[in-house]
Design an enzyme around this catalytic site. Sequence first.
Site, PDB file in Angstrom:
ATOM      1  N   CYS A  54      40.967  38.822  38.373  1.00 55.60           N
ATOM      2  CA  CYS A  54      42.038  38.902  39.365  1.00 55.60           C
ATOM      3  C   CYS A  54      41.531  39.694  40.568  1.00 55.60           C
ATOM      4  O   CYS A  54      40.842  40.698  40.400  1.00 55.60           O
ATOM      5  CB  CYS A  54      43.267  39.598  38.793  1.00 55.60           C
ATOM      6  SG  CYS A  54      44.100  38.638  37.532  1.00 55.60           S
ATOM      7  N   GLN A  55      41.888  39.237  41.750  1.00 59.37           N
ATOM      8  CA  GLN A  55      41.502  39.941  42.959  1.00 59.37           C
ATOM      9  C   GLN A  55      42.228  41.290  43.046  1.00 59.37           C
ATOM     10  O   GLN A  55      41.646  42.288  43.434  1.00 59.37           O
ATOM     11  CB  GLN A  55      41.839  39.080  44.172  1.00 59.37           C
ATOM     12  CG  GLN A  55      41.126  39.490  45.411  1.00 59.37           C
ATOM     13  CD  GLN A  55      41.316  38.440  46.503  1.00 59.37           C
ATOM     14  OE1 GLN A  55      42.191  37.598  46.440  1.00 59.37           O
ATOM     15  NE2 GLN A  55      40.482  38.520  47.515  1.00 59.37           N
TER      16      GLN A  55
END
Length: 146
Positions: A54-55
């Site tokens: 996930c960013q």
Amino acid sequence: MPETIKEIQDEIIEEFSMLDGDQEMTNFYIMELGQKLPELEEENKTEDNIIKGCQSKVWVVPVPEGERLNFKADSNSAITKGLVSLLVRIFNHQKAEDILNADLYFIDKIGMNRFIGTQRSNGFGAMIKQIRLFALVQKDRIEATK
């Protein structure tokens, strides 16, 4: 009796249908959903609970309850917190077997990939994968005790 994964997905599809595909309203609604998610305790915001891929930072913590699983989750991004809140809503109080076998058709039905973009879609996929791994571990634990 808890709702089924299918029933919850159908509710979500109905809620999103009221937004008429408006991207701004959809993003606002997702952020609103995230605001309703209880904040995760600081002691659970550890590297072990971070979803890789996930960013944004996303933490998911499984909470087994008999044969069922509950989840606590949080994120440092409002949109991502809303996205993980959808998964918590769908998978909370479900049996591990049901989580593993769930067909998450709501993603296509609400057109999620259209309004969250590729990066968040990949992160959302990583959240689902991690939740399914938690379910697999829970299923193995239950079978080991039989």
